[in-house]
Design an enzyme around this catalytic site. Structure first.
Site, short mmCIF file in Angstrom:
data_model
loop_
_atom_site.label_atom_id
_atom_site.label_comp_id
_atom_site.label_asym_id
_atom_site.label_seq_id
_atom_site.Cartn_x
_atom_site.Cartn_y
_atom_site.Cartn_z
N HIS A 176 -3.07 11.13 15.86
CA HIS A 176 -3.32 9.95 14.54
C HIS A 176 -2.56 9.38 14.27
O HIS A 176 -1.44 10.19 14.28
CB HIS A 176 -4.51 11.20 13.89
CG HIS A 176 -4.11 10.48 12.38
ND1 HIS A 176 -6.25 9.58 12.41
CD2 HIS A 176 -3.86 10.76 10.83
CE1 HIS A 176 -6.00 9.36 11.19
NE2 HIS A 176 -4.74 9.58 10.31
N ASP B 127 -8.03 -6.68 5.93
CA ASP B 127 -7.34 -7.28 4.50
C ASP B 127 -6.09 -7.94 4.47
O ASP B 127 -5.84 -7.60 3.82
CB ASP B 127 -7.96 -6.24 3.53
CG ASP B 127 -6.84 -5.38 3.19
OD1 ASP B 127 -6.35 -4.43 4.57
OD2 ASP B 127 -7.63 -3.85 2.80
N CYS C 285 -2.76 0.00 8.76
CA CYS C 285 -1.69 1.07 8.04
C CYS C 285 -1.67 2.83 8.87
O CYS C 285 -2.85 2.82 8.82
CB CYS C 285 -3.09 1.56 6.40
SG CYS C 285 -2.52 2.51 5.13
N CYS D 251 0.90 -1.13 -0.03
CA CYS D 251 0.35 -0.06 0.17
C CYS D 251 0.80 1.24 -0.34
O CYS D 251 0.39 2.42 -0.14
CB CYS D 251 -1.01 0.08 1.45
SG CYS D 251 0.03 0.31 2.43
N ARG E 203 -4.97 -5.48 9.22
CA ARG E 203 -3.82 -4.27 8.59
C ARG E 203 -4.29 -3.14 8.71
O ARG E 203 -4.58 -2.10 8.83
CB ARG E 203 -3.83 -4.46 7.12
CG ARG E 203 -3.14 -3.19 6.39
CD ARG E 203 -2.97 -3.23 4.96
NE ARG E 203 -4.43 -2.91 4.16
CZ ARG E 203 -4.59 -2.21 3.83
NH1 ARG E 203 -3.68 -0.69 3.62
NH2 ARG E 203 -5.49 -1.46 3.21
N HIS F 234 -5.04 4.14 10.03
CA HIS F 234 -6.17 3.63 10.41
C HIS F 234 -6.33 1.81 9.96
O HIS F 234 -5.06 1.31 9.98
CB HIS F 234 -7.54 3.61 8.67
CG HIS F 234 -7.92 5.48 8.73
ND1 HIS F 234 -7.46 5.89 8.62
CD2 HIS F 234 -9.24 5.67 9.01
CE1 HIS F 234 -7.95 7.35 8.19
NE2 HIS F 234 -8.73 7.08 8.80
#
Length: 312
Positions: free
Chosen positions: A266, A273, A284, A229, A282, A269
């Site tokens: 923050h 998947d 990310c 990704c 996952r 997310h």
């Protein structure tokens, strides 16, 4: 030896968890701080005693603060009269002390936990009024019945314990001073850095990833994988409790936002998947929200206790 009494829902799981913690000498289950001086399992709804564990611990090996860290890890402190699927006054949460010197320690720790929640904490703190030993078949229940009911994931006892009081959330002024513009935008404004153009997306070195705003350990190189990704991807958090999750419907999408526990920064997310063999998740994560500490530098930077969880 010292003692503390903890109510955390069904006492089978609480007892089973603390029996796995180093420094704990003995754990017994019973009924505490109800309306009467006598109680048994059948009449708890009437007497309103809390299912409680009596913990005897070796103070030279484990302190009260560490025991409370473990305790708050396995309860929902905002839930009233319920833990897991168990509901009723007997399943309330509570910390019951016998030594007056323990109260300031409990209060200080309680306040540090309060700062992490917007909701009111429902954990009562009281001096022990009485403790009635539970029936024999309740003692070491999960030892006698390994497949018995337990609302607590007992594997948490073997995870690294990241202490709440070891890390402090910085002020806006401090963050603006300490962070780069990108780090500030990502952690404080939920911005997203560019894929494939960030610091850690392809890094494979052994070490630990910590919150850029507080230093709290968040992810391990052992759980990092290449998801394709363009951002760092992890299969799980370094330890249960160090992350917070929020529904995010921004940009026309429905996602689960991930923030750090202490810094409320923050991070990115989490998606479902990920590789099935790694649990299916996952994470990310933005590189700008993290600081990487190589394995060989963990000791000198104050993370030596976690080396055993990182080294292969």
């Amino acid at each position: 030896m010292k003692e503390i009494y903890l109510a955390g829902g069904c006492f089978w799981g609480v007892e089973g968890y603390f029996r796995r913690i180093d420094g704990i000498e003995d754990v017994k289950v019973g009924y505490a701080n109800g309306k009467t001086e006598e109680a048994n399992y059948q009449n708890l709804k009437i007497t309103e005693h809390a299912e409680t564990v009596k913990i005897i611990y070796r103070e030279q090996e484990i302190d009260l603060e560490t025991i409370l860290e473990h305790y708050f890890r396995i309860i929902d402190p905002t839930s009233l009269d319920q833990q897991g699927h168990d509901k009723g006054r007997q399943y309330r949460t509570g910390i019951y002390y016998t030594d007056e010197k323990d109260l300031p320690v409990i209060q200080e720790f309680y306040q540090s936990v309060e700062r992490l929640y917007q909701e009111r904490l429902m954990v009562e703190v009281e001096k022990l009024q009485h403790f009635i030993l539970a029936e024999d078949y309740h003692q070491d229940y999960l030892g006698k019945n390994p497949n018995g009911y337990c609302h607590i994931p007992l594997h948490l006892a073997f995870e690294p314990l990241v202490k709440i009081q070891s890390y402090v959330k910085k002020s806006k002024v401090e963050l603006e001073k300490d962070l780069t513009e990108l780090q500030y935008l990502v952690t404080q404004k939920a911005a997203t850095e560019l894929a494939y153009e960030n610091e850690y997306w392809s890094q494979a070195e052994e070490g630990i990833y910590v919150d850029i705003t507080t230093g709290e350990p968040l992810f391990s190189s052992k759980d990092k994988f290449d998801s394709g990704c363009g951002w760092p991807s992890f299969s799980k958090a370094f330890s249960s409790g160090v992350l917070r999750y929020y529904h995010d419907e921004s940009h026309g999408m429905k996602r689960i936002e991930v923030k750090s526990r202490i810094g409320d920064a923050h991070l990115g997310h989490v998606f479902e998947d990920g590789p099935k063999k790694l649990g299916g998740l996952r994470y990310c994560i933005n590189s700008a929200s993290l600081r990487f500490i190589p394995l060989e530098k963990m000791e000198e930077e104050g993370y030596g206790e976690y080396v055993k969880y990182i080294a292969k």
